[in-house]
Design an enzyme around this catalytic site. Structure first.
Site, PDB file in Angstrom:
ATOM      1  N   ASP A 125       0.857  -1.185   0.000  1.00  0.00           N
ATOM      2  CA  ASP A 125       0.000   0.000   0.000  1.00  0.00           C
ATOM      3  C   ASP A 125       0.897   1.241   0.000  1.00  0.00           C
ATOM      4  O   ASP A 125       1.845   1.310   0.781  1.00  0.00           O
ATOM      5  CB  ASP A 125      -0.874  -0.048   1.265  1.00  0.00           C
ATOM      6  CG  ASP A 125      -1.765   1.165   1.397  1.00  0.00           C
ATOM      7  OD1 ASP A 125      -1.988   1.853   0.377  1.00  0.00           O
ATOM      8  OD2 ASP A 125      -2.243   1.429   2.519  1.00  0.00           O
ATOM      9  N   ASP A 145      -4.429   3.519   2.710  1.00  0.00           N
ATOM     10  CA  ASP A 145      -5.830   3.097   2.843  1.00  0.00           C
ATOM     11  C   ASP A 145      -5.965   1.620   3.220  1.00  0.00           C
ATOM     12  O   ASP A 145      -7.068   1.084   3.278  1.00  0.00           O
ATOM     13  CB  ASP A 145      -6.638   3.407   1.565  1.00  0.00           C
ATOM     14  CG  ASP A 145      -6.150   2.604   0.360  1.00  0.00           C
ATOM     15  OD1 ASP A 145      -5.169   1.837   0.501  1.00  0.00           O
ATOM     16  OD2 ASP A 145      -6.738   2.754  -0.727  1.00  0.00           O
ATOM     17  N   ASP A 177      -1.567  -1.131  -3.968  1.00  0.00           N
ATOM     18  CA  ASP A 177      -1.852  -0.379  -5.195  1.00  0.00           C
ATOM     19  C   ASP A 177      -0.680  -0.462  -6.174  1.00  0.00           C
ATOM     20  O   ASP A 177       0.359  -1.042  -5.870  1.00  0.00           O
ATOM     21  CB  ASP A 177      -2.208   1.076  -4.846  1.00  0.00           C
ATOM     22  CG  ASP A 177      -1.260   1.661  -3.805  1.00  0.00           C
ATOM     23  OD1 ASP A 177      -0.040   1.507  -4.000  1.00  0.00           O
ATOM     24  OD2 ASP A 177      -1.726   2.241  -2.802  1.00  0.00           O
ATOM     25  N   ASP A 185      -4.432  -9.466 -15.920  1.00  0.00           N
ATOM     26  CA  ASP A 185      -5.469 -10.480 -15.733  1.00  0.00           C
ATOM     27  C   ASP A 185      -6.678 -10.028 -16.539  1.00  0.00           C
ATOM     28  O   ASP A 185      -7.175  -8.916 -16.348  1.00  0.00           O
ATOM     29  CB  ASP A 185      -5.819 -10.536 -14.232  1.00  0.00           C
ATOM     30  CG  ASP A 185      -6.272 -11.903 -13.786  1.00  0.00           C
ATOM     31  OD1 ASP A 185      -7.093 -12.504 -14.495  1.00  0.00           O
ATOM     32  OD2 ASP A 185      -5.830 -12.348 -12.709  1.00  0.00           O
ATOM     33  N   ASP A 241      -8.978 -15.322 -17.186  1.00  0.00           N
ATOM     34  CA  ASP A 241      -9.796 -15.909 -16.131  1.00  0.00           C
ATOM     35  C   ASP A 241     -10.787 -16.936 -16.693  1.00  0.00           C
ATOM     36  O   ASP A 241     -11.413 -16.694 -17.733  1.00  0.00           O
ATOM     37  CB  ASP A 241     -10.576 -14.761 -15.470  1.00  0.00           C
ATOM     38  CG  ASP A 241     -11.223 -15.152 -14.159  1.00  0.00           C
ATOM     39  OD1 ASP A 241     -10.491 -15.412 -13.204  1.00  0.00           O
ATOM     40  OD2 ASP A 241     -12.476 -15.168 -14.098  1.00  0.00           O
ATOM     41  N   GLU A 286      -6.516 -19.771 -17.490  1.00  0.00           N
ATOM     42  CA  GLU A 286      -6.869 -20.432 -16.230  1.00  0.00           C
ATOM     43  C   GLU A 286      -7.844 -21.560 -16.548  1.00  0.00           C
ATOM     44  O   GLU A 286      -8.952 -21.307 -17.040  1.00  0.00           O
ATOM     45  CB  GLU A 286      -7.525 -19.448 -15.248  1.00  0.00           C
ATOM     46  CG  GLU A 286      -7.753 -20.091 -13.894  1.00  0.00           C
ATOM     47  CD  GLU A 286      -8.914 -19.532 -13.089  1.00  0.00           C
ATOM     48  OE1 GLU A 286      -8.971 -19.774 -11.878  1.00  0.00           O
ATOM     49  OE2 GLU A 286      -9.797 -18.866 -13.673  1.00  0.00           O
ATOM     50  N   HIS A 315      -4.194 -17.193  -5.784  1.00  0.00           N
ATOM     51  CA  HIS A 315      -5.073 -16.471  -4.861  1.00  0.00           C
ATOM     52  C   HIS A 315      -6.379 -17.206  -4.585  1.00  0.00           C
ATOM     53  O   HIS A 315      -7.217 -16.699  -3.841  1.00  0.00           O
ATOM     54  CB  HIS A 315      -5.362 -15.084  -5.442  1.00  0.00           C
ATOM     55  CG  HIS A 315      -6.094 -15.164  -6.733  1.00  0.00           C
ATOM     56  ND1 HIS A 315      -5.530 -15.682  -7.893  1.00  0.00           N
ATOM     57  CD2 HIS A 315      -7.369 -14.836  -7.068  1.00  0.00           C
ATOM     58  CE1 HIS A 315      -6.414 -15.656  -8.856  1.00  0.00           C
ATOM     59  NE2 HIS A 315      -7.544 -15.157  -8.394  1.00  0.00           N
ATOM     60  N   ASP A 316      -6.586 -18.355  -5.217  1.00  0.00           N
ATOM     61  CA  ASP A 316      -7.804 -19.136  -4.982  1.00  0.00           C
ATOM     62  C   ASP A 316      -7.550 -20.393  -4.163  1.00  0.00           C
ATOM     63  O   ASP A 316      -8.501 -21.130  -3.859  1.00  0.00           O
ATOM     64  CB  ASP A 316      -8.413 -19.570  -6.325  1.00  0.00           C
ATOM     65  CG  ASP A 316      -8.905 -18.390  -7.139  1.00  0.00           C
ATOM     66  OD1 ASP A 316      -9.359 -17.396  -6.540  1.00  0.00           O
ATOM     67  OD2 ASP A 316      -8.827 -18.466  -8.386  1.00  0.00           O
TER      68      ASP A 316
HETATM   69  C1  NOJ Z   1     -11.158 -17.285 -11.095  1.00  0.00           C
HETATM   70  C2  NOJ Z   1     -10.413 -16.292 -10.273  1.00  0.00           C
HETATM   71  O1  NOJ Z   1      -9.097 -16.720 -10.083  1.00  0.00           O
HETATM   72  C3  NOJ Z   1     -11.177 -16.124  -8.991  1.00  0.00           C
HETATM   73  O2  NOJ Z   1     -10.461 -15.406  -8.027  1.00  0.00           O
HETATM   74  C4  NOJ Z   1     -12.496 -15.480  -9.319  1.00  0.00           C
HETATM   75  O3  NOJ Z   1     -13.274 -15.393  -8.148  1.00  0.00           O
HETATM   76  C5  NOJ Z   1     -13.248 -16.282 -10.374  1.00  0.00           C
HETATM   77  N1  NOJ Z   1     -12.420 -16.733 -11.436  1.00  0.00           N
HETATM   78  C6  NOJ Z   1     -14.337 -15.440 -10.979  1.00  0.00           C
HETATM   79  O4  NOJ Z   1     -13.786 -14.473 -11.831  1.00  0.00           O
END
Ligand code: NOJ
Length: 532
Positions: A22, A26, A30, A99, A201, A264, A325-326
């Site tokens: 950051d 905030d 960023d 992305d 994505d 992805e 990140h998922d």
């Molecule tokens: C895959 C992304 O990696 C994820 O973070 C997102 O929530 C879903 N697609 C929907 O875009």
């Protein structure tokens, strides 16, 4: 490396922009923050940074709900900030991958606002609108990935629209040529600005069954699993027409020099391979997530690598991923000792490695108190452990309450061990995982056998995974002991000896190796073999 491209021999590093640095207090990372931290990426030695979505968005899904494909979210900065980041990254030889989220927009995107305004709207067919079923219910049984039906009823116009994720993320209709044109223009906008490629994505979800047939039930579904898995996504995903779209995206990128298209894709191996496209005209890199789901076992991983190598189509370039990140953090999945072995695995396999920010520190899943949960999936389906916040916590840079990430209140709590697990502390410790990553990336750059050589599996006993990487006359042997006991590693009979180049274990010196080597529990090594 002369005949490989940057995205083939290079290493990709994923930044989740909310959590990297950051710069304005905030509590949310960023673009200017990323710019200020380029030194870290350069020291680490990565070749490209992939930044999760930075576009204007209501942030219902933290940027994966885009309201303007050619802007920058004020929370992340301005277009000037983006251009400055891009220029400075390029000046340092670092590529920038954005992305791209083409399956759905935000429900605040002007296209959707227009589309839902009336059945006669010129944009009506940009999204997927259907009449209710005869009983007034949803048009079919398709589910949303974040829980509940995939269909949302719109009172004003009396139809349902489809959303693969949140209802705030309506799916675009990729059968409509106008949608395709608009999205390819968005790609060109960023390509013209100089971005080096895209991570796309949920690329396998883009086209839906034309007849909207019901998905069949999944007999293997268990109640502790996400509700989307109740059904097999036969008609709402991976339709044959999708490949056509992927190839069109690729054609857009091919209008520019050396840009990369990463898809992805969560699909079984055989279907994953289809996304390289006919004549390799699809995605350059369909993301290979198998290591994320693999049992942490030498035999299993050896089999996965062998099957993947065998399944690759001619001309298809491999790639490997440990986290994103998922998913759960790799250090939580395999432990801190395992994280060292995992780093060596990722960076010595054949193919482009993608590493997730913070994994170089051994960041673990951070427990998020329920009142600080941010992820909409966690909120929709609480208690199943589906939430993704634990792997999205801010990067700890130095000692101190907020670890140099922010001067404000961080949007998610930081790792509890941040006093010791931070970039500054691990930089000062030559034995740290951070230094191991640095050395592995340097080794990969130094040895074309690692970045571009062939993969040759080696049969060994016990819980050791071993393989050679070969290019020209050069041969490197990688051996990873997944077991909790020491293991003996004999050199191949046709090698006259070897030099140890790197070990995951501190204290093991680079040295000549006689005919065999004793590996410690959890130890991995890279050896340069001498010709026999
Ligand atoms: C895959 C992304 O990696 C994820 O973070 C997102 O929530 C879903 N697609 C929907 O875009």
């Amino acid at each position: 490396m002369a005949d490989t491209l940057w995205w083939q021999h290079g290493v990709v590093y994923q930044v989740y922009p909310r959590s990297f640095q950051d710069s304005d207090g905030d509590g949310i990372g960023d673009l200017e923050g990323i710019r200020r931290r380029l030194d870290h990426l350069c020291w680490l030695g990565v070749d490209a940074v992939w930044i999760s979505p930075i576009f204007p968005s209501p942030m219902a899904d933290f940027g994966y709900d885009i309201a303007d494909y050619t802007g920058v979210a004020p929370i992340f900065g301005t277009m000037e900030d983006f251009d400055r980041l891009l220029t400075e990254a390029h000046a340092r030889g670092l590529r920038v991958i954005l992305d791209f989220v083409p399956n759905h927009t935000s429900d605040r995107h002007p296209w959707f606002l227009e589309s839902r305004s009336s059945r006669g709207s010129a944009y009506r067919d940009w999204y997927i609108w259907r009449d209710p079923a005869p009983d007034g219910g949803p048009p079919n049984n398709w589910l949303a990935n974040f829980g509940g039906s995939g269909w949302e009823f719109d009172e004003a116009t009396g139809q349902y629209y489809f959303h693969s994720f949140l209802k705030e993320q309506p799916d675009l209709n990729w059968r409509n040529p106008a949608v395709r044109r608009a999205m390819y223009d968005a790609l060109r906008f960023w390509l013209d600005r100089g971005v080096d490629g895209f991570r796309v994505d949920v690329i396998w979800l883009l086209v839906k069954d034309e007849a909207f047939r019901d998905n069949p039930p999944n007999p293997a579904w268990q109640p502790h699993e996400a509700s989307i898995n109740r059904l097999l996504q036969v008609y709402s995903a991976d339709r044959p027409e999708t490949l056509e779209v992927v190839e069109e995206m690729r054609a857009v990128l091919d209008g520019y020099e050396e840009r990369v298209l990463i898809g992805e894709i969560y699909l079984p191996l055989e279907r994953l391979m289809a996304y390289y496209g006919r004549d390799m005209k699809g995605a350059h890199l369909p993301f290979n997530f198998q290591l994320i789901f693999a049992a942490w076992d030498a035999r299993r991983i050896a089999a996965i690598v062998a099957e993947y190598e065998a399944a690759l189509p001619a001309g298809g370039w491999p790639n490997w991923v440990l986290g994103n990140h998922d998913q759960k953090r790799i250090a939580s999945r395999v432990g801190q000792a395992g994280a060292r072995l995992a780093a060596m695995l990722l960076l010595t396999l054949r193919g482009t490695p993608t590493l997730y920010y913070g994994d170089e520190l051994g960041l673990e899943n951070v427990a998020i108190p329920p009142d600080r949960a941010q992820d909409p999936w966690e909120r929709n389906e609480p208690g199943l452990g589906l939430g993704r916040d634990p792997a999205r916590t801010p990067m700890p840079w130095e000692a101190g309450e907020d670890a140099g990430f922010t001067t404000g209140r961080p949007w998610l709590p930081l790792n509890e061990d941040r006093a010791t697990r931070n970039v500054a502390a691990l930089s000062a410790d030559p034995d740290s995982l951070l230094h191991l990553y640095h050395r592995l990336i340097a080794l990969r750059r130094q040895h074309p056998a690692l970045s571009a050589g062939d993969y040759v599996g080696v049969e060994v006993e016990g819980e050791v995974l071993a393989f050679e990487r070969r290019v020209g006359g050069a041969r490197l042997l990688v051996a990873l002991n997944f077991g909790g006991a020491p293991a003996r590693l004999a050199l191949p009979e046709d090698a006259a000896g070897a030099d140890l180049l790197l070990s995951t274990h501190p204290g093991r010196e680079a040295a000549p190796v006689p005919a065999e080597l004793q590996l410690g529990p959890g130890e991995g090594v890279v050896l340069a073999l001498h010709p026999g």
